[in-house]
Write a protein that holds these residues in place. Structure first.
Motif, mmCIF file in Angstrom:
data_model
loop_
_atom_site.group_PDB
_atom_site.id
_atom_site.type_symbol
_atom_site.label_atom_id
_atom_site.label_comp_id
_atom_site.label_asym_id
_atom_site.label_seq_id
_atom_site.Cartn_x
_atom_site.Cartn_y
_atom_site.Cartn_z
ATOM 1 N N VAL A 70 10.638 -2.273 10.167
ATOM 2 C CA VAL A 70 9.618 -3.291 9.982
ATOM 3 C C VAL A 70 10.019 -4.130 8.772
ATOM 4 N N TYR A 71 9.574 -5.376 8.771
ATOM 5 C CA TYR A 71 9.877 -6.302 7.685
ATOM 6 C C TYR A 71 8.557 -6.771 7.092
ATOM 7 N N LEU A 72 8.495 -6.822 5.800
ATOM 8 C CA LEU A 72 7.217 -7.128 5.172
ATOM 9 C C LEU A 72 7.372 -8.026 3.955
ATOM 10 N N GLN A 73 6.282 -8.725 3.662
ATOM 11 C CA GLN A 73 6.157 -9.532 2.465
ATOM 12 C C GLN A 73 4.834 -9.188 1.806
ATOM 13 N N VAL A 74 4.827 -9.198 0.478
ATOM 14 C CA VAL A 74 3.614 -8.921 -0.267
ATOM 15 C C VAL A 74 2.840 -10.218 -0.423
ATOM 16 N N GLU B 261 -2.578 -3.331 -2.181
ATOM 17 C CA GLU B 261 -1.781 -4.545 -1.999
ATOM 18 C C GLU B 261 -1.782 -4.969 -0.527
ATOM 19 N N GLU B 262 -1.982 -6.258 -0.301
ATOM 20 C CA GLU B 262 -2.006 -6.801 1.049
ATOM 21 C C GLU B 262 -0.591 -7.149 1.485
ATOM 22 N N LEU B 263 -0.253 -6.811 2.726
ATOM 23 C CA LEU B 263 1.089 -7.012 3.243
ATOM 24 C C LEU B 263 1.052 -7.812 4.540
ATOM 25 N N SER B 264 2.045 -8.662 4.721
ATOM 26 C CA SER B 264 2.266 -9.348 5.987
ATOM 27 C C SER B 264 3.498 -8.704 6.622
ATOM 28 N N VAL B 265 3.346 -8.145 7.814
ATOM 29 C CA VAL B 265 4.379 -7.296 8.407
ATOM 30 C C VAL B 265 4.752 -7.817 9.799
ATOM 31 N N VAL C 164 5.140 5.520 2.007
ATOM 32 C CA VAL C 164 3.996 4.648 1.766
ATOM 33 C C VAL C 164 3.081 4.689 2.986
ATOM 34 N N ARG C 165 1.814 4.894 2.764
ATOM 35 C CA ARG C 165 0.843 4.912 3.864
ATOM 36 C C ARG C 165 0.138 3.548 3.909
ATOM 37 N N ILE C 166 0.270 2.828 5.044
ATOM 38 C CA ILE C 166 -0.380 1.529 5.197
ATOM 39 C C ILE C 166 -1.393 1.599 6.332
ATOM 40 N N ARG C 167 -2.379 0.733 6.258
ATOM 41 C CA ARG C 167 -3.439 0.714 7.253
ATOM 42 C C ARG C 167 -2.889 0.360 8.624
ATOM 43 N N LYS C 168 -3.242 1.147 9.638
ATOM 44 C CA LYS C 168 -2.829 0.884 11.004
ATOM 45 C C LYS C 168 -3.690 -0.254 11.564
#
Length: 217
Positions: A9-13, A57-61, A88-92
């Protein structure tokens, strides 16, 4: 449709710092829980620097399918695991919030946004868009406006987000069509001819948020 275990996966903060917001990181799905996705500690694309994330922190994935389709969603950091390898655990995300975008079929949504237009002859004017998308925009113009099909324009688009932040998106575009309306105005359709991936992502993010709003009406 969710990314599978071991898929990248690719992400930006999502950040007010422009340099941070435009930096892309790469990670891998290590596990999937009922309400969360576990990912490896992200690494900056093109470098070997690990990215330290913080709770909230909000992420765009996005993740890619075999057909080359990008699947985008927004999420945030829930916490971390204390296993041998830190994760890292992120919201599904909700399945309905994952938006698929193909390179030649960008999402387009109705939107009344301010657009500053500059012509090659130096003339500048402000208009309001009719719709926007990852491949171009259209706007309403007075009949006296002198743009013609084939003109190349230098534009700045004002893009507001749900969290209250505002971005200015710069791009170059070509006039591909003009349509006269019953009101006497014209609808001018533009396609992007010069836009960075970073600027395009700002528009795509706005389109996702708008689509989500439409679904929840």
């Amino acid at each position: 449709m969710y990314p599978k275990v071991n898929e990248f996966v690719y992400l930006q903060v999502v950040s007010g710092d422009e340099k941070e917001a435009k930096t892309e990181y790469k990670s891998r799905i290590s596990d999937i829980e009922e309400d969360a996705l576990l990912i490896e500690v992200p690494m900056e694309v093109g470098h070997n620097r690990l990215k330290r994330l913080f709770i909230g922190e909000e992420l765009s994935v996005y993740f890619m399918t075999e057909s080359g389709t990008k699947n985008y969603f927004s999420t945030y950091v829930l916490g971390f695991t204390n296993d041998v390898v830190r994760q890292v655990r992120i919201r599904k995300p909700e399945p309905s919030s994952i938006t698929q975008v193909q390179r030649r079929n960008y999402l387009r949504v109705p939107a009344e946004l301010e657009l500053a237009v500059g012509m090659k002859n130096g003339q500048r004017f402000l208009v309001v868009t009719d719709d926007v998308g990852g491949g171009g925009v259209s706007y309403f113009a007075e009949s006296s406006n002198q743009v013609v099909e084939g003109d190349l324009l230098d534009c700045w688009l004002l893009v507001p987000y749900r969290n209250g932040s505002i971005e200015h998106v710069h791009f170059e575009a070509e006039v591909v069509r003009k349509k006269k309306l019953e009101s006497g105005k014209q609808q001018v359709m533009l396609k992007f001819t010069g836009i960075t991936d970073y600027e395009r992502q700002k528009i795509i993010r706005y389109c996702f948020e708008r689509q989500f709003d439409f679904r929840n009406r």
